[in-house]
Scaffold this active site. Sequence first.
Site, PDB file in Angstrom:
ATOM      1  N   LYS A 131      17.812 106.738  72.740  1.00 31.69           N
ATOM      2  CA  LYS A 131      18.093 108.119  72.308  1.00 31.69           C
ATOM      3  C   LYS A 131      18.837 108.210  70.978  1.00 31.69           C
ATOM      4  O   LYS A 131      18.933 109.292  70.397  1.00 31.69           O
ATOM      5  CB  LYS A 131      18.871 108.851  73.401  1.00 31.69           C
ATOM      6  CG  LYS A 131      18.052 109.087  74.650  1.00 31.69           C
ATOM      7  CD  LYS A 131      16.928 110.075  74.425  1.00 31.69           C
ATOM      8  CE  LYS A 131      16.203 110.386  75.717  1.00 31.69           C
ATOM      9  NZ  LYS A 131      15.091 111.315  75.534  1.00 31.69           N
TER      10      LYS A 131
HETATM   11  C1  LIG Z   1      17.376 106.877  80.761  1.00 30.17           C
HETATM   12  C2  LIG Z   1      16.134 107.396  80.090  1.00 30.17           C
HETATM   13  N1  LIG Z   1      16.176 108.507  79.369  1.00 30.17           N
HETATM   14  C3  LIG Z   1      15.050 108.993  78.792  1.00 30.17           C
HETATM   15  C4  LIG Z   1      13.839 108.346  78.922  1.00 30.17           C
HETATM   16  C5  LIG Z   1      12.579 108.946  78.440  1.00 30.17           C
HETATM   17  O1  LIG Z   1      12.455 109.011  77.125  1.00 30.17           O
HETATM   18  P1  LIG Z   1      11.885 110.332  76.508  1.00 30.17           P
HETATM   19  O2  LIG Z   1      12.886 111.410  76.761  1.00 30.17           O
HETATM   20  O3  LIG Z   1      11.736 109.976  75.082  1.00 30.17           O
HETATM   21  O4  LIG Z   1      10.579 110.626  77.174  1.00 30.17           O
HETATM   22  C6  LIG Z   1      13.788 107.220  79.574  1.00 30.17           C
HETATM   23  C7  LIG Z   1      12.519 106.513  79.619  1.00 30.17           C
HETATM   24  O5  LIG Z   1      12.325 105.518  80.250  1.00 30.17           O
HETATM   25  C8  LIG Z   1      14.950 106.763  80.221  1.00 30.17           C
HETATM   26  O6  LIG Z   1      14.897 105.707  81.004  1.00 30.17           O
END
Ligand SMILES: Cc1ncc(COP(=O)(O)O)c(C=O)c1O
Length: 477
Positions: free
Chosen positions: A66
């Site tokens: 992120k």
């Molecule tokens: C903890 C976490 N947050 C977010 C995401 C997903 O990413 P996005 O929001 O980019 O789809 C994942 C994907 O595996 C994740 O494990």
Amino acid sequence: MAAADVRPGEPADLDPRLEGTHIANSVIDLIGHTPLVRMRRTMEIEQLPSVLAMKMETTNPGGSAKDRPALEMILAAEREGLLKPGGTIVEPTSGNTGVGLAIVAAQRGYRCVFVMTDKVAPEKISLLKAYGAEVVVCPVAVEPDDPQSYYKVAERLTHELEAFRPNQYANPHNPVAHVKTTGPELWEQTAGRITHFVAGAGTCGSITGVARYLKEKNPDIQIVAADPEGSVFSGGSGRPYLVEGVGEDFFPAAWEPDLYDRIIPISDEESFLTARRISETEGILIGGSGGMAVAAAIQVAKEAGPDDIVVVFNPDSGRGYLSRVFDDEWMANFGFIRECDQCVGAVLDTRSPTLDSLLYVNPAETVRVAIERMRSNGVSQLPVCKNTPPFAAAEVSGAVDELELMESIYRDPSLMETTVEKVMGPKLPTVGVGQKLELAVRMLETAPALLVLSGGRPLSVLTRSDVLSYFEAVADG
Ligand SMILES: Cc1ncc(COP(=O)(O)O)c(C=O)c1O
């Protein structure tokens, strides 16, 4: 030397004294460029025909993927005039996105206010505060349109503080971050030989951004989404599951199904057990969503050829999940692991097969129906469960008890036709199917019955008389 008004992360922010060194000019410059590592120690992976490699997003400064969208969303907001020097960022988040935003905000001089519910673990609040962010905690037990609700408070603060709200679920710069960075990194790191990309999807920013870039380079590259069972991406209705950060009950702006070749649903149980196995055997500590993605990637890699390179996206570290996925007691209580041979499950095995399926009542059914169900099945308690089986543990909203119903109806006979949700009592305490019988006996000293969980789902109700019958059967040999 960099001019005073040039902030970290800007191209003009170059200090000639760093020339020729490997000193990054700011922590922002460390976002991205994460390593790709082959997995090879886990037995199933050793036997795969293809190469399986993990994109390790844990090496981002905030420890997760992120950081990338956090930086891109802030830079875009600056370009678009939505965020002025010294401005404020407000976002309802308790997780990885908050950390990414707080890091970039610290470097570029913004105030960060995160809004979250009182359900959030205290470590998550401490983590964001450690980065200098302010945290506003709202009660979880209020309706979404209550002024105290987490969405309403975020809305009000955004307005009052004239703040920028990144809103990662709708912000087009979220997937763009991965088009600009993650996609090109994968192409370069595999010398253009990547054949499959497997990732979990939450906002869909990662999978869609990477897919846009890679499909442009080679439309034959297979894009595979791993999804928790119950989430809408793999055709579920948005029912609850335990894996965090992935899956949704709605379709975010970056959902682009035309780009995905396959979507594989994975259970909580498989996700968690895979996370534990990979952490142990590969020495790479991953969380439940990483385990989910690896479980799907193993399925894909089994069908891939010897020249194929399957890449699995690991979004964050298992460190954030030590009190759940890596806590044996938590795992055993949800029925994900066994603690012993002669455990709670042994009692269930000796009962009449008519009790094999879970007896329950829906919250919208009447008290009369609940009483009839208890009587015809010879039981004294029923869990109250929303929807239809197989239930998630979070779909159990309470319980009804014969004795309590009798007392209530004695006082007010009209309750017979009222709905169960109006009269139900608290949920039964839970015990895992693989937990020690000794624990169940101790719990039954105060509770009339227990709800047994297996694989994170309600399996059956266990009563004192079940345990006594079991002891009797054991004594009789
Ligand atoms: C903890 C976490 N947050 C977010 C995401 C997903 O990413 P996005 O929001 O980019 O789809 C994942 C994907 O595996 C994740 O494990």
